[in-house]
Design an enzyme around this catalytic site. Sequence first.
Site, PDB file in Angstrom:
ATOM      1  CB  CYS A   1       6.793 -56.788 -17.760  1.00  0.00           C
ATOM      2  SG  CYS A   1       6.215 -55.603 -16.674  1.00  0.00           S
TER       3      CYS A   1
ATOM      4  CD  GLU B   1       3.008 -56.901 -24.797  1.00  0.00           C
ATOM      5  OE1 GLU B   1       2.492 -56.201 -23.772  1.00  0.00           O
ATOM      6  OE2 GLU B   1       4.297 -57.248 -24.674  1.00  0.00           O
TER       7      GLU B   1
ATOM      8  CG  HIS C   1       4.560 -54.661 -21.873  1.00  0.00           C
ATOM      9  ND1 HIS C   1       3.726 -55.738 -21.562  1.00  0.00           N
ATOM     10  CD2 HIS C   1       4.636 -54.128 -20.509  1.00  0.00           C
ATOM     11  CE1 HIS C   1       3.706 -56.028 -20.349  1.00  0.00           C
ATOM     12  NE2 HIS C   1       4.188 -54.781 -19.657  1.00  0.00           N
TER      13      HIS C   1
END
Length: 374
Positions: free
Chosen positions: A257, A345, A343
Amino acid sequence: MKYTKRDKALILLEDGTIFYGKSIGKKGSAFGEVCFNTGTTGYQEIFTDPSYFGQIMVTTNAHIGNYGTMESEVESDSVKIAGLVCRNFSFTYSRPSADASLEEFFEKNKLFAISDVDTRALVSHIREHGAMNAVISTDVDDIDGLKEQLSKIPNMKGLELASKVSTNEPYFYGDENATYKIAALDLGIKKNILRNFSKRDVYIKVFPFDSTFEEMEAWNPDGYFLSNGPGDPEPLDQAQAVAKKVIEKGLPLFGICLGHQIIGLANGISTYKMHHGHRGINHPIMNLETGKGEITSQNHGFSINREETENHPDIKITHVHLNDQTVAGIRMKNKPVFSVQYHPEASPGPHDASYLFDEFLETIKKHSNSSVTS
Protein backbone atom coordinates in the site's frame (compact mmCIF):
# COMPACT_ATOMS: atom_id res chain seq x y z
CA MET A 1 -30.13 -2.68 24.37
CA LYS A 2 -30.10 0.39 26.52
CA TYR A 3 -32.42 3.12 25.33
CA THR A 4 -30.85 6.51 24.73
CA LYS A 5 -32.39 9.50 23.06
CA ARG A 6 -30.81 9.95 19.66
CA ASP A 7 -30.20 13.52 18.50
CA LYS A 8 -30.63 14.74 14.97
CA ALA A 9 -27.31 14.84 13.13
CA LEU A 10 -25.88 15.60 9.70
CA ILE A 11 -22.94 15.16 7.41
CA LEU A 12 -21.89 18.35 5.63
CA LEU A 13 -19.55 17.99 2.64
CA GLU A 14 -17.17 20.75 1.64
CA ASP A 15 -19.15 21.34 -1.56
CA GLY A 16 -22.13 22.30 0.63
CA THR A 17 -24.11 19.07 0.24
CA ILE A 18 -25.91 17.92 3.39
CA PHE A 19 -27.30 14.53 4.41
CA TYR A 20 -29.26 14.12 7.64
CA GLY A 21 -29.33 11.26 10.14
CA LYS A 22 -29.21 10.55 13.87
CA SER A 23 -26.30 10.55 16.28
CA ILE A 24 -25.05 7.41 17.98
CA GLY A 25 -24.37 8.13 21.62
CA LYS A 26 -22.69 11.43 22.31
CA LYS A 27 -23.21 14.89 20.83
CA GLY A 28 -20.46 16.70 18.98
CA SER A 29 -18.66 16.99 15.67
CA ALA A 30 -15.91 15.17 13.78
CA PHE A 31 -13.94 16.39 10.76
CA GLY A 32 -11.96 14.58 8.06
CA GLU A 33 -11.90 13.41 4.46
CA VAL A 34 -15.02 11.39 3.70
CA CYS A 35 -14.51 7.99 2.06
CA PHE A 36 -16.49 4.78 1.72
CA ASN A 37 -15.78 1.08 2.19
CA THR A 38 -17.79 -1.60 0.38
CA GLY A 39 -16.95 -4.49 2.71
CA THR A 40 -19.85 -6.49 4.14
CA THR A 41 -17.84 -7.59 7.20
CA GLY A 42 -14.71 -6.52 9.04
CA TYR A 43 -15.92 -3.18 10.33
CA GLN A 44 -13.84 -3.41 13.53
CA GLU A 45 -10.65 -4.05 11.56
CA ILE A 46 -11.51 -1.15 9.26
CA PHE A 47 -12.12 1.27 12.12
CA THR A 48 -8.73 0.41 13.69
CA ASP A 49 -6.70 0.37 10.45
CA PRO A 50 -4.04 3.14 10.68
CA SER A 51 -4.40 3.76 6.94
CA TYR A 52 -7.80 5.34 7.68
CA PHE A 53 -6.39 7.85 10.16
CA GLY A 54 -8.39 11.08 10.16
CA GLN A 55 -11.02 9.93 7.67
CA ILE A 56 -14.79 9.88 8.04
CA MET A 57 -15.83 6.37 7.06
CA VAL A 58 -19.07 5.68 5.18
CA THR A 59 -19.97 1.98 5.22
CA THR A 60 -22.03 0.81 2.25
CA ASN A 61 -23.20 -2.36 4.01
CA ALA A 62 -26.70 -1.71 5.34
CA HIS A 63 -26.11 -3.10 8.86
CA ILE A 64 -23.12 -2.19 11.05
CA GLY A 65 -22.62 -3.61 14.54
CA ASN A 66 -24.73 -6.74 14.20
CA TYR A 67 -21.93 -9.13 15.23
CA GLY A 68 -20.40 -6.96 17.97
CA THR A 69 -16.69 -6.60 18.64
CA MET A 70 -13.78 -8.70 19.91
CA GLU A 71 -10.56 -7.45 21.47
CA SER A 72 -8.53 -9.74 19.19
CA GLU A 73 -9.95 -8.22 16.00
CA VAL A 74 -8.22 -4.85 16.11
CA GLU A 75 -5.47 -3.77 13.71
CA SER A 76 -3.83 -1.19 15.98
CA ASP A 77 -3.92 0.14 19.52
CA SER A 78 -6.99 2.35 19.00
CA VAL A 79 -9.71 3.50 16.60
CA LYS A 80 -8.12 5.44 13.76
CA ILE A 81 -11.09 6.78 11.78
CA ALA A 82 -12.33 10.28 12.63
CA GLY A 83 -15.97 9.21 12.58
CA LEU A 84 -18.53 6.80 11.11
CA VAL A 85 -21.54 7.26 8.83
CA CYS A 86 -23.86 4.28 8.29
CA ARG A 87 -27.40 3.35 7.31
CA ASN A 88 -28.50 1.03 10.14
CA PHE A 89 -26.57 0.81 13.40
CA SER A 90 -27.13 -2.36 15.43
CA PHE A 91 -27.11 -1.66 19.16
CA THR A 92 -27.50 -5.38 19.88
CA TYR A 93 -25.32 -8.20 18.54
CA SER A 94 -25.77 -11.93 18.01
CA ARG A 95 -22.26 -13.43 17.84
CA PRO A 96 -21.67 -15.59 20.95
CA SER A 97 -17.91 -15.01 20.92
CA ALA A 98 -18.19 -11.19 20.89
CA ASP A 99 -17.07 -9.46 24.07
CA ALA A 100 -18.83 -6.10 23.57
CA SER A 101 -21.32 -4.26 21.40
CA LEU A 102 -20.12 -1.80 18.78
CA GLU A 103 -21.81 0.96 20.78
CA GLU A 104 -19.67 0.07 23.82
CA PHE A 105 -16.59 -0.09 21.58
CA PHE A 106 -17.34 3.43 20.30
CA GLU A 107 -17.92 4.76 23.81
CA LYS A 108 -14.61 3.32 24.97
CA ASN A 109 -12.78 4.90 22.05
CA LYS A 110 -14.73 8.18 22.17
CA LEU A 111 -15.76 7.85 18.54
CA PHE A 112 -18.52 10.04 17.11
CA ALA A 113 -20.87 8.40 14.62
CA ILE A 114 -24.20 8.97 12.88
CA SER A 115 -26.68 6.53 11.34
CA ASP A 116 -29.98 6.60 9.46
CA VAL A 117 -28.21 8.35 6.59
CA ASP A 118 -29.06 7.66 2.95
CA THR A 119 -25.67 6.10 2.35
CA ARG A 120 -26.54 5.00 -1.21
CA ALA A 121 -27.08 8.64 -2.19
CA LEU A 122 -24.02 9.77 -0.23
CA VAL A 123 -21.72 7.20 -1.84
CA SER A 124 -23.11 8.03 -5.29
CA HIS A 125 -22.28 11.68 -4.62
CA ILE A 126 -18.70 10.82 -3.62
CA ARG A 127 -18.27 8.60 -6.67
CA GLU A 128 -19.47 11.39 -8.93
CA HIS A 129 -17.76 14.37 -7.30
CA GLY A 130 -14.74 12.71 -5.65
CA ALA A 131 -13.42 12.39 -2.12
CA MET A 132 -13.58 15.63 -0.14
CA ASN A 133 -13.47 16.91 3.40
CA ALA A 134 -16.61 16.72 5.51
CA VAL A 135 -17.96 17.13 9.02
CA ILE A 136 -20.45 14.97 10.91
CA SER A 137 -22.20 16.82 13.69
CA THR A 138 -25.21 17.23 15.97
CA ASP A 139 -24.97 21.02 15.55
CA VAL A 140 -27.64 20.91 12.87
CA ASP A 141 -28.73 24.52 13.47
CA ASP A 142 -25.26 26.00 12.93
CA ILE A 143 -24.53 25.23 9.28
CA ASP A 144 -22.56 28.44 8.73
CA GLY A 145 -20.36 27.74 11.76
CA LEU A 146 -19.68 24.18 10.58
CA LYS A 147 -18.80 25.43 7.09
CA GLU A 148 -16.30 27.88 8.57
CA GLN A 149 -14.66 25.18 10.66
CA LEU A 150 -14.66 22.77 7.71
CA SER A 151 -12.89 25.31 5.49
CA LYS A 152 -9.87 25.15 7.83
CA ILE A 153 -9.38 21.38 7.54
CA PRO A 154 -6.32 20.61 5.33
CA ASN A 155 -6.71 18.66 2.10
CA MET A 156 -5.38 15.10 2.02
CA LYS A 157 -3.16 15.97 -0.96
CA GLY A 158 0.24 16.87 0.47
CA LEU A 159 -0.72 15.77 3.98
CA GLU A 160 1.86 13.70 5.90
CA LEU A 161 0.07 11.45 8.39
CA ALA A 162 2.44 8.53 8.97
CA SER A 163 3.97 10.38 11.94
CA LYS A 164 0.54 10.39 13.62
CA VAL A 165 0.24 6.59 13.67
CA SER A 166 3.81 5.26 13.69
CA THR A 167 5.50 3.83 16.76
CA ASN A 168 7.71 6.24 18.70
CA GLU A 169 10.25 3.59 19.63
CA PRO A 170 11.39 0.40 17.89
CA TYR A 171 9.78 -2.83 19.11
CA PHE A 172 9.96 -6.54 18.34
CA TYR A 173 7.28 -8.99 17.21
CA GLY A 174 7.45 -12.77 16.98
CA ASP A 175 9.89 -15.43 18.12
CA GLU A 176 13.44 -14.13 18.59
CA ASN A 177 14.70 -17.60 17.65
CA ALA A 178 12.97 -17.53 14.27
CA THR A 179 15.03 -18.36 11.19
CA TYR A 180 14.64 -15.00 9.47
CA LYS A 181 14.74 -11.35 10.54
CA ILE A 182 12.85 -8.53 8.85
CA ALA A 183 13.23 -4.81 9.56
CA ALA A 184 9.83 -3.14 9.09
CA LEU A 185 9.37 0.60 8.64
CA ASP A 186 6.16 1.53 10.44
CA LEU A 187 4.18 3.99 8.33
CA GLY A 188 0.96 2.75 9.94
CA ILE A 189 1.48 -1.01 10.10
CA LYS A 190 -1.44 -3.38 10.68
CA LYS A 191 -1.17 -6.11 13.29
CA ASN A 192 -2.18 -8.83 10.85
CA ILE A 193 0.84 -8.04 8.67
CA LEU A 194 3.05 -8.79 11.67
CA ARG A 195 1.06 -11.97 12.37
CA ASN A 196 1.53 -13.13 8.77
CA PHE A 197 5.28 -12.65 8.96
CA SER A 198 5.59 -14.21 12.42
CA LYS A 199 3.78 -17.41 11.49
CA ARG A 200 6.26 -17.84 8.62
CA ASP A 201 9.24 -18.21 10.98
CA VAL A 202 10.12 -14.52 10.92
CA TYR A 203 11.23 -12.24 13.77
CA ILE A 204 10.36 -8.59 13.10
CA LYS A 205 11.84 -5.38 14.42
CA VAL A 206 9.46 -2.50 13.79
CA PHE A 207 11.08 0.92 13.33
CA PRO A 208 9.54 4.43 13.55
CA PHE A 209 8.54 6.08 10.27
CA ASP A 210 11.53 8.48 10.28
CA SER A 211 14.22 5.87 10.94
CA THR A 212 17.30 5.90 8.73
CA PHE A 213 18.55 2.99 6.67
CA GLU A 214 21.66 2.85 8.86
CA GLU A 215 19.53 2.40 11.99
CA MET A 216 17.63 -0.46 10.35
CA GLU A 217 20.75 -2.02 8.82
CA ALA A 218 22.49 -2.14 12.22
CA TRP A 219 20.08 -4.91 13.26
CA ASN A 220 21.46 -6.99 10.36
CA PRO A 221 18.04 -8.09 8.97
CA ASP A 222 17.57 -10.56 6.15
CA GLY A 223 15.04 -8.30 4.44
CA TYR A 224 13.22 -4.97 4.66
CA PHE A 225 9.53 -4.14 4.68
CA LEU A 226 7.67 -0.85 4.06
CA SER A 227 4.19 -0.88 5.60
CA ASN A 228 0.80 0.52 4.74
CA GLY A 229 -0.25 3.85 6.22
CA PRO A 230 -2.33 7.02 5.81
CA GLY A 231 -1.86 10.25 3.89
CA ASP A 232 0.11 11.39 0.88
CA PRO A 233 3.34 9.43 0.19
CA GLU A 234 5.21 12.36 -1.38
CA PRO A 235 6.11 14.19 1.88
CA LEU A 236 7.73 11.02 3.31
CA ASP A 237 11.28 11.90 2.26
CA GLN A 238 13.00 9.75 4.89
CA ALA A 239 11.01 6.64 3.94
CA GLN A 240 11.93 7.23 0.31
CA ALA A 241 15.58 7.57 1.30
CA VAL A 242 15.39 4.21 3.11
CA ALA A 243 13.88 2.56 0.03
CA LYS A 244 16.56 4.06 -2.23
CA LYS A 245 19.36 2.75 0.01
CA VAL A 246 17.87 -0.76 0.21
CA ILE A 247 17.42 -0.82 -3.58
CA GLU A 248 20.92 0.56 -4.18
CA LYS A 249 22.44 -2.21 -2.05
CA GLY A 250 20.37 -4.90 -3.77
CA LEU A 251 18.68 -6.12 -0.59
CA PRO A 252 15.26 -7.85 -0.37
CA LEU A 253 12.46 -5.29 -0.08
CA PHE A 254 8.67 -5.70 0.06
CA GLY A 255 6.09 -2.92 0.24
CA ILE A 256 2.35 -2.89 0.86
CA CYS A 257 0.00 0.00 0.00
CA LEU A 258 1.78 3.20 1.15
CA GLY A 259 5.00 1.17 1.13
CA HIS A 260 4.28 0.31 -2.52
CA GLN A 261 3.92 4.01 -3.34
CA ILE A 262 7.19 4.79 -1.54
CA ILE A 263 9.01 2.20 -3.67
CA GLY A 264 7.52 3.83 -6.76
CA LEU A 265 8.69 7.28 -5.66
CA ALA A 266 12.14 5.90 -4.83
CA ASN A 267 12.37 4.84 -8.47
CA GLY A 268 11.34 8.25 -9.78
CA ILE A 269 7.70 7.31 -10.46
CA SER A 270 5.22 9.97 -9.40
CA THR A 271 2.06 9.42 -7.38
CA TYR A 272 -1.34 11.10 -7.64
CA LYS A 273 -4.47 11.47 -5.53
CA MET A 274 -7.26 9.32 -6.91
CA HIS A 275 -10.78 10.58 -7.57
CA HIS A 276 -12.32 8.54 -4.75
CA GLY A 277 -9.87 5.71 -4.10
CA HIS A 278 -10.27 1.96 -3.63
CA ARG A 279 -11.68 0.73 -0.32
CA GLY A 280 -13.32 -2.65 0.16
CA ILE A 281 -12.77 -6.41 0.24
CA ASN A 282 -13.95 -7.38 -3.26
CA HIS A 283 -11.57 -5.56 -5.62
CA PRO A 284 -10.57 -7.64 -8.69
CA ILE A 285 -6.87 -7.84 -9.53
CA MET A 286 -5.16 -9.53 -12.47
CA ASN A 287 -1.80 -11.11 -11.73
CA LEU A 288 0.06 -10.56 -15.01
CA GLU A 289 2.78 -13.04 -14.06
CA THR A 290 0.44 -15.99 -13.51
CA GLY A 291 -2.58 -14.94 -15.56
CA LYS A 292 -4.81 -15.56 -12.54
CA GLY A 293 -7.39 -13.21 -11.08
CA GLU A 294 -7.42 -12.31 -7.39
CA ILE A 295 -10.16 -10.83 -5.21
CA THR A 296 -8.43 -8.45 -2.84
CA SER A 297 -8.81 -6.16 0.15
CA GLN A 298 -7.92 -2.55 -0.68
CA ASN A 299 -7.68 0.77 1.12
CA HIS A 300 -5.93 3.63 -0.62
CA GLY A 301 -6.57 7.09 -2.02
CA PHE A 302 -3.28 7.49 -3.90
CA SER A 303 -1.72 5.52 -6.74
CA ILE A 304 1.49 5.44 -8.77
CA ASN A 305 1.51 6.75 -12.35
CA ARG A 306 0.92 3.91 -14.79
CA GLU A 307 2.50 5.51 -17.87
CA GLU A 308 5.69 6.31 -15.98
CA THR A 309 5.77 2.77 -14.58
CA GLU A 310 5.35 1.22 -18.04
CA ASN A 311 8.20 3.36 -19.40
CA HIS A 312 10.58 2.66 -16.51
CA PRO A 313 13.47 0.47 -17.76
CA ASP A 314 13.99 -1.30 -14.42
CA ILE A 315 10.40 -2.01 -13.40
CA LYS A 316 7.67 -4.32 -14.64
CA ILE A 317 3.99 -4.14 -13.72
CA THR A 318 2.95 -7.41 -12.08
CA HIS A 319 -0.65 -6.67 -11.09
CA VAL A 320 -3.40 -4.38 -12.39
CA HIS A 321 -6.77 -3.39 -10.97
CA LEU A 322 -9.42 -4.67 -13.37
CA ASN A 323 -11.96 -1.93 -12.63
CA ASP A 324 -9.81 0.99 -13.74
CA GLN A 325 -6.47 -0.53 -14.90
CA THR A 326 -4.47 1.26 -12.19
CA VAL A 327 -1.12 -0.23 -11.14
CA ALA A 328 -1.66 -2.77 -8.35
CA GLY A 329 1.79 -4.35 -8.19
CA ILE A 330 5.36 -3.87 -9.43
CA ARG A 331 8.65 -5.74 -9.44
CA MET A 332 12.15 -4.50 -10.12
CA LYS A 333 13.76 -6.47 -12.95
CA ASN A 334 17.28 -6.79 -11.54
CA LYS A 335 16.70 -6.29 -7.80
CA PRO A 336 14.94 -8.45 -5.14
CA VAL A 337 12.26 -5.77 -4.76
CA PHE A 338 8.49 -5.94 -5.25
CA SER A 339 5.32 -4.35 -3.90
CA VAL A 340 1.54 -4.34 -4.15
CA GLN A 341 -1.07 -1.62 -3.75
CA TYR A 342 -3.56 -3.88 -1.97
CA HIS A 343 -3.59 -5.79 1.35
CA PRO A 344 -2.44 -9.44 1.18
CA GLU A 345 -2.84 -9.75 4.97
CA ALA A 346 -6.59 -9.56 4.24
CA SER A 347 -7.88 -8.20 7.50
CA PRO A 348 -10.66 -7.87 6.61
CA GLY A 349 -10.91 -9.53 3.24
CA PRO A 350 -10.27 -12.63 1.12
CA HIS A 351 -7.01 -14.58 1.26
CA ASP A 352 -6.26 -14.79 -2.46
CA ALA A 353 -3.08 -12.73 -2.10
CA SER A 354 -1.53 -14.22 1.06
CA TYR A 355 1.02 -15.99 -1.19
CA LEU A 356 2.90 -12.67 -1.37
CA PHE A 357 4.29 -13.20 2.13
CA ASP A 358 5.60 -16.61 1.04
CA GLU A 359 7.04 -14.98 -2.08
CA PHE A 360 8.96 -12.47 0.02
CA LEU A 361 10.38 -15.27 2.16
CA GLU A 362 11.49 -17.08 -1.00
CA THR A 363 13.12 -13.85 -2.18
CA ILE A 364 15.00 -13.60 1.12
CA LYS A 365 16.12 -17.24 0.91
CA LYS A 366 17.41 -16.83 -2.66
CA HIS A 367 19.27 -13.67 -1.72
CA SER A 368 20.81 -15.34 1.34
CA ASN A 369 21.94 -18.33 -0.73
CA SER A 370 23.42 -16.14 -3.45
CA SER A 371 25.27 -14.08 -0.82
CA VAL A 372 26.80 -17.22 0.66
CA THR A 373 27.96 -18.62 -2.70
CA SER A 374 29.29 -15.33 -4.08
